[in-house]
Design a protein around this motif. Structure first.
Motif, mmCIF file in Angstrom:
data_model
loop_
_atom_site.group_PDB
_atom_site.id
_atom_site.type_symbol
_atom_site.label_atom_id
_atom_site.label_comp_id
_atom_site.label_asym_id
_atom_site.label_seq_id
_atom_site.Cartn_x
_atom_site.Cartn_y
_atom_site.Cartn_z
ATOM 1 N N PHE A 128 0.731 -1.206 -0.201
ATOM 2 C CA PHE A 128 -0.221 -0.041 0.195
ATOM 3 C C PHE A 128 0.878 1.397 -0.108
ATOM 4 C CE2 PHE A 128 0.809 -0.607 4.635
ATOM 5 C CZ PHE A 128 1.019 0.664 5.009
ATOM 6 N N THR A 129 0.316 2.415 -0.349
ATOM 7 C CA THR A 129 1.133 3.748 -0.525
ATOM 8 C C THR A 129 -0.118 4.710 0.241
ATOM 9 O OG1 THR A 129 0.305 4.598 -2.642
ATOM 10 C CG2 THR A 129 2.153 2.979 -2.471
ATOM 11 N N ALA A 130 0.531 5.908 0.831
ATOM 12 C CA ALA A 130 -0.274 7.172 1.147
ATOM 13 C C ALA A 130 0.678 8.061 0.588
ATOM 14 C CB ALA A 130 -0.419 6.973 2.824
ATOM 15 N N GLN A 131 0.091 9.126 -0.085
ATOM 16 C CA GLN A 131 0.769 10.028 -0.540
ATOM 17 C C GLN A 131 0.399 11.247 -0.532
ATOM 18 O OE1 GLN A 131 0.614 9.294 -4.963
ATOM 19 N NE2 GLN A 131 1.028 7.229 -4.685
ATOM 20 N N ILE A 132 0.956 12.335 0.118
ATOM 21 C CA ILE A 132 0.579 13.822 0.303
ATOM 22 C C ILE A 132 1.373 14.721 -0.610
ATOM 23 C CG2 ILE A 132 0.183 15.605 1.921
ATOM 24 C CD1 ILE A 132 0.038 13.436 4.058
ATOM 25 N N GLN A 133 0.465 15.579 -1.363
ATOM 26 C CA GLN A 133 1.046 16.290 -2.318
ATOM 27 C C GLN A 133 0.663 17.812 -2.016
ATOM 28 O OE1 GLN A 133 1.289 15.453 -6.452
ATOM 29 N NE2 GLN A 133 1.021 13.051 -6.227
ATOM 30 N N LEU A 134 1.771 18.557 -1.983
ATOM 31 C CA LEU A 134 1.536 20.019 -1.750
ATOM 32 C C LEU A 134 1.978 20.787 -2.624
ATOM 33 C CD1 LEU A 134 2.343 20.059 2.338
ATOM 34 C CD2 LEU A 134 0.200 19.820 1.216
ATOM 35 N N ASN A 135 1.671 22.101 -3.038
ATOM 36 C CA ASN A 135 1.997 22.738 -4.056
ATOM 37 C C ASN A 135 1.857 24.316 -3.678
ATOM 38 O OD1 ASN A 135 2.221 24.318 -6.655
ATOM 39 N ND2 ASN A 135 2.568 22.480 -7.462
ATOM 40 N N PRO A 136 2.777 25.121 -3.564
ATOM 41 C CA PRO A 136 2.863 26.574 -3.213
ATOM 42 C C PRO A 136 1.727 27.165 -3.783
ATOM 43 C CG PRO A 136 4.875 25.823 -3.394
ATOM 44 C CD PRO A 136 4.282 24.748 -4.031
ATOM 45 N N ALA B 260 6.719 33.486 -4.256
ATOM 46 C CA ALA B 260 6.376 34.674 -3.757
ATOM 47 C C ALA B 260 5.426 34.691 -2.646
ATOM 48 C CB ALA B 260 5.643 35.368 -4.928
ATOM 49 N N ASN B 261 4.951 33.430 -2.336
ATOM 50 C CA ASN B 261 4.130 33.402 -1.147
ATOM 51 C C ASN B 261 4.687 32.934 0.186
ATOM 52 O OD1 ASN B 261 4.422 30.773 -1.573
ATOM 53 N ND2 ASN B 261 2.114 30.181 -2.061
ATOM 54 N N GLY B 262 6.118 32.719 -0.029
ATOM 55 C CA GLY B 262 6.885 32.313 1.323
ATOM 56 C C GLY B 262 7.394 30.959 1.497
ATOM 57 N N TRP B 263 6.652 29.855 0.528
ATOM 58 C CA TRP B 263 7.397 28.701 0.402
ATOM 59 C C TRP B 263 8.777 28.748 0.092
ATOM 60 C CZ3 TRP B 263 6.183 23.441 0.241
ATOM 61 C CH2 TRP B 263 5.154 23.241 0.696
ATOM 62 N N SER B 264 9.747 28.012 0.690
ATOM 63 C CA SER B 264 10.949 27.714 0.614
ATOM 64 C C SER B 264 11.556 26.430 0.835
ATOM 65 C CB SER B 264 11.814 28.825 1.336
ATOM 66 O OG SER B 264 13.090 28.475 1.353
ATOM 67 N N VAL B 265 12.167 25.923 -0.199
ATOM 68 C CA VAL B 265 12.671 24.499 -0.405
ATOM 69 C C VAL B 265 14.395 24.711 -1.029
ATOM 70 C CG1 VAL B 265 12.422 22.242 -1.197
ATOM 71 C CG2 VAL B 265 10.506 23.552 -0.742
ATOM 72 N N GLY B 266 15.265 24.065 -0.119
ATOM 73 C CA GLY B 266 16.647 24.161 -0.648
ATOM 74 C C GLY B 266 17.303 22.820 -0.115
ATOM 75 N N GLY B 267 18.497 22.933 -0.762
ATOM 76 C CA GLY B 267 19.568 21.557 -0.419
ATOM 77 C C GLY B 267 20.969 22.353 -0.194
ATOM 78 N N PHE B 268 21.745 21.727 0.508
ATOM 79 C CA PHE B 268 23.075 22.160 0.675
ATOM 80 C C PHE B 268 24.180 21.004 0.949
ATOM 81 C CE2 PHE B 268 20.961 21.512 4.941
ATOM 82 C CZ PHE B 268 21.962 20.905 5.644
ATOM 83 N N PHE B 269 25.445 21.205 0.594
ATOM 84 C CA PHE B 269 26.247 20.161 1.171
ATOM 85 C C PHE B 269 27.858 21.046 1.710
ATOM 86 C CE2 PHE B 269 27.083 20.714 -3.356
ATOM 87 C CZ PHE B 269 28.673 20.983 -3.676
ATOM 88 N N LEU C 211 2.952 30.166 7.206
ATOM 89 C CA LEU C 211 1.667 30.084 8.114
ATOM 90 C C LEU C 211 0.441 30.579 7.551
ATOM 91 C CD1 LEU C 211 0.925 28.708 10.776
ATOM 92 C CD2 LEU C 211 1.017 30.895 11.921
ATOM 93 N N ASP C 212 0.601 31.685 6.866
ATOM 94 C CA ASP C 212 -0.616 32.117 6.160
ATOM 95 C C ASP C 212 -1.080 31.270 4.875
ATOM 96 O OD1 ASP C 212 1.728 32.646 4.599
ATOM 97 O OD2 ASP C 212 1.380 34.916 4.358
ATOM 98 N N TRP C 213 -0.216 30.489 4.199
ATOM 99 C CA TRP C 213 -0.515 29.388 3.426
ATOM 100 C C TRP C 213 -1.512 28.583 4.014
ATOM 101 C CZ3 TRP C 213 0.080 24.474 2.204
ATOM 102 C CH2 TRP C 213 -0.203 23.928 0.836
ATOM 103 N N MET C 214 -1.370 28.043 5.203
ATOM 104 C CA MET C 214 -2.364 27.222 5.641
ATOM 105 C C MET C 214 -3.619 27.862 6.461
ATOM 106 S SD MET C 214 0.440 24.795 7.953
ATOM 107 C CE MET C 214 -1.173 24.111 8.823
ATOM 108 N N ASN D 150 4.897 34.730 9.807
ATOM 109 C CA ASN D 150 5.477 33.431 10.377
ATOM 110 C C ASN D 150 5.344 32.287 9.511
ATOM 111 O OD1 ASN D 150 6.030 34.726 13.100
ATOM 112 N ND2 ASN D 150 3.849 34.414 13.847
ATOM 113 N N SER D 151 6.129 31.341 9.936
ATOM 114 C CA SER D 151 6.357 30.081 9.119
ATOM 115 C C SER D 151 6.957 29.003 9.985
ATOM 116 C CB SER D 151 7.439 30.292 7.770
ATOM 117 O OG SER D 151 8.668 30.501 8.376
ATOM 118 N N PHE D 152 6.879 27.827 9.552
ATOM 119 C CA PHE D 152 7.408 26.795 10.188
ATOM 120 C C PHE D 152 8.070 25.665 9.170
ATOM 121 C CE2 PHE D 152 3.251 25.204 8.890
ATOM 122 C CZ PHE D 152 3.325 23.997 8.537
#
Length: 739
Positions: free
Chosen positions: A295-303, A651-660, A685-688, A695-697
């Motif tokens: 089985f699978t359970a998928q959650i997809q979010l989009n800014p 533009a709405n504050g979502w941020s995703v990134g990576g580093f090494f 937080l305003d996206w939710m 604020n954001s988390f």
């Protein structure tokens, strides 16, 4: 002399800004109240969403990437989509995180568990891996999409494989739904794991993976080497809710079925059905390899698809001077000769801005020009805040004031100055191309020092605030327990005696958790981060206590100094300089900190370890919300090296990134993972909530927490807070100036 609206404010002698609630409390309220808010909020800018509109396809496979069941497809997720999924079959569990970084590029992180891998003596074997996919050809009318992928390319290699796959879709008549169905056919060639069954040939030799290696290195000399085999499958998306899948798999599962007895592989054909339970949640049930159910359970979010439509209170309309100026005398600037008149305008403006969550710091005012300096406490977009400030000025300023200058202030520093002619505001409010037209006649430059003649707002300093909010502190990927978590309450207090100064502290009370039971450090380096379990032994701790100051040395040069207990593990003295012109995509900074490691009880005592650490940093805005950063210097364990990071902020504050991070510590000395790397995300937080908030988390996830390449966490670092109000950000969000 004044617009009609001004009179209602004259009776107010003092004004006050309410404290902001704690971030954690707001998150908890959001989770409970979001459905009610969605049903009941009524504002002029909210748009009612259809009752059921799934996020755009595709569905995901057992590795968390677009695909069939175990096999990939050539599809790409919509730009910016972030997904998390859990899959299980045959004693194997996989937690997958994927992000569509560009329309043609996606990346994934996966945490696997395999039960009864008896060949290697594991009751349950845990493994981490990264995937990357690149689209080579977009699907066209007669041509399929073509994608190249690397699976588990930077782990131990247990799931390592490469592939090239093509997918073509065809519309089908609607069946039990409002929309037409979709049939998608996929076929490809796989190497490594994906070339282990039904091989057609070979493209050189491939060295077997070493399950006991430290992992983390790129095995580029093995990519597309060894046997290659075909795979294929079909997916029928029947309607908005239901989908069916079937595939022929080229993965022999050698170590699980031939070298161990994890499960029995009887067939190469897999079948499954999936159900779209909600617009963002998809569930699936499958029969795999002739012997296993999964089985699978998928959650997809989009800014671009917020959970609740954004609701911003409608702005007050601009009142053109032609609507209320009655005589030539109203245009006279004689009013500016009276200090009482100027103070009255200041007080009116402070009250009007406060209604929009903006705090007036100062007002410089003469007969033809007004400069307002303000703090934006409510809106994530500083462009929107500038627009609200300009509207307030247009309604309150005497008719002779033609030039408006808005300065965004943060941590006592003026970040940028936006200059607009009042007549342009009046003329363009209802223009079809108002955003671009206003930008063309707007100046965005550096903020000059506070003018001596500026009228300071009363009662802003000293300022004291408190908040109470829940916190969570996770610990990932302990083999004995892959996910550990502490939860509790933070009691925060801050005191600002003057602009740019802050004294702040957080008292933390742990209520529950199991991080204290984590594994002990086996690091050969100084234990600068791997003693997390020791720091989790105490219920009541002082998370931080520090004094900080931020100020500007010149229009383009910013400074920060901090002294105290910065975080749970370190305290000391830190200083930072940042050069960042308002219109430049480039910023250069330098930071130095002398820190001492705090005792495990996190009170006022320290351990024996201390170090001078610091970095020179270069930041470059690539456009489209992408920020590249390069740091070079000395890390907490005394190692020298550099960190490369790439983040995308929407533009709405979502941020995703990576580093090494690569330092002079060898892979053997570093230990498991070979070098420090990871990814991070922030969700506004305003996206939710659908309501304005700054604020954001979020969190940072490392495949493994080690001691090499680690930095101290100092509150109030400069670049993040400064760039939000500089030209690139304001231009990207120019349409919001009219909201």
């Amino acid at each position: 002399m004044y617009p009609p609206l001004a009179g209602q404010f004259f009776r107010a002698a003092r004004w006050r800004i309410a404290r902001r609630p704690g971030l954690g409390l707001a998150v908890a309220v959001a989770l409970v109240a979001a459905p009610l808010v969605a049903q009941n909020q009524v504002t002029s800018t909210a748009v009612e969403a259809p009752s059921f509109t799934p996020l755009p396809p595709p569905s995901l496979n057992f590795f968390g990437t677009p695909g069939l069941l175990d096999m990939p497809s050539a599809e790409m997720m919509p730009d910016g989509q972030f997904t998390t999924s859990y899959t299980w079959f045959g004693g194997q569990g996989r937690i997958n995180l994927s992000f569509q970084a560009l329309p043609w590029l996606s990346a994934s992180f996966r945490y696997n568990s395999i039960k009864d891998l008896n060949l290697y003596g594991f009751s349950t074997y845990y493994d981490r891996g990264f995937d990357v996919r690149v689209r080579l050809l977009r699907e066209r009318r007669y041509l399929p999409a073509v994608t190249l992928g690397l699976q588990d390319f930077a782990g131990t290699g247990v799931y390592a494989g490469e592939y090239i796959v093509a997918t073509k879709g065809f519309d089908t008549p609607p069946l039990g739904g409002a929309r037409a169905g979709r049939l998608k056919l996929s076929a490809g060639l796989g190497w490594g794991r994906l070339g282990s069954h039904g091989a057609l040939g070979s493209s050189g030799s491939r060295v077997p993976y070493d399950i006991n290696s430290t992992g983390g290195s790129l095995s580029y000399d093995q990519w597309f080497r060894g046997d290659f085999a075909p795979f294929a499958g079909a997916e029928w998306q029947i309607n908005e809710r239901w989908g069916l899948k079937a595939e022929y798999s080229s993965d022999a599962y050698v170590i699980e079925t031939q070298q161990s007895n994890v499960f029995e592989r009887k067939s190469s054909f897999n079948f499954g059905a999936e159900y779209q339970a909600s617009p963002r949640t998809r569930l699936g049930a499958y029969y795999l390899y002739g012997s296993e159910f999964g089985f699978t359970a998928q959650i997809q979010l989009n800014p671009y698809h917020p959970s609740i439509p954004m609701s911003v209170p409608a702005p007050l309309p601009i009142v053109p001077r032609s609507d209320w100026v009655k005589s030539r005398a109203d245009w006279s600037g004689e009013w500016a000769q009276s200090q009482d008149n100027r103070l009255a305008v200041r007080d009116q403006l402070a009250l009007q801005l406060a209604q929009d969550g903006l705090i007036l710091e100062s007002l410089e005012l003469d007969s033809g020009r007004a400069e307002v300096r303000f703090r934006n406490t409510r809106y994530r977009s500083d462009a929107l805040a500038v627009g609200r400030a300009a509207r307030a000025m247009s309604r309150l300023m005497p008719a002779s004031v033609e030039t408006f200058r808005m300065v965004v202030v943060r941590s006592g520093m003026g970040l940028s100055a936006v200059e607009i002619r009042r007549s342009d505001l009046e003329a363009l409010e209802f223009d079809a191309n108002a955003a671009d037209a206003l930008l063309a006649v707007t100046g965005i430059g550096g903020a000059a020092p506070l003018p001596e003649a500026a009228l300071l707002s009363a009662d802003l300093y000293p300022a004291f605030s408190t908040s109470i909010s829940p916190y969570s502190s996770p610990a990932f990927f302990d083999p004995a327990r892959p996910f550990r978590l502490d939860v509790g309450v933070d009691f925060e207090a801050s005191y600002a005696p003057a602009p740019g100064w802050i004294i702040a502290s957080t008292l933390r009370q742990r209520l529950a958790g199991n991080v204290k039971g984590g594994r002990a450090s086996n690091s050969a380096l100084p234990h600068v981060r791997t003693d997390q379990a020791l720091y989790a032994q105490y219920g009541t701790t002082l998370e931080n206590l520090y004094v900080g100051r931020s100020w500007k040395l010149s229009p383009d040069l910013y400074a920060r100094s901090s002294l105290g207990l910065f975080e749970s593990m370190y305290g000391g003295l830190s200083g930072e300089l940042l050069w960042k012109p308002v219109a430049s995509p480039l910023a250069l900074g330098i930071e130095a900190s002398y820190v001492r490691q705090r005792d495990y009880d996190q009170r006022f005592s320290f351990l024996d370890y201390s170090i001078l650490t610091g970095h020179a940093s270069a930041y470059y805005e690539l456009g489209g919300g992408y920020l590249m950063q390069l740091d070079a210097g000395r890390y907490l364990a005394g190692d020298y090296g550099g960190t490369f990071s790439l983040d995308r902020t929407f533009a709405n504050g979502w941020s995703v990134g990576g580093f090494f991070t690569l330092t002079d510590v060898s892979a053997e000395e570093f230990g498991e993972g070979s070098f420090d790397k990871g990814f991070r995300f922030q969700v506004p937080l305003d996206w939710m909530l659908g309501k304005p908030s700054r604020n954001s988390f979020g969190t940072t996830i490392r495949p493994v927490q080690r001691d090499g390449g680690q930095k101290v966490h100092v509150p109030g670092r400069l670049h993040g807070q400064i760039r939000e109000a500089h030209r690139a950000s304001l231009v990207d969000q120019r349409a919001r100036i009219w909201e």
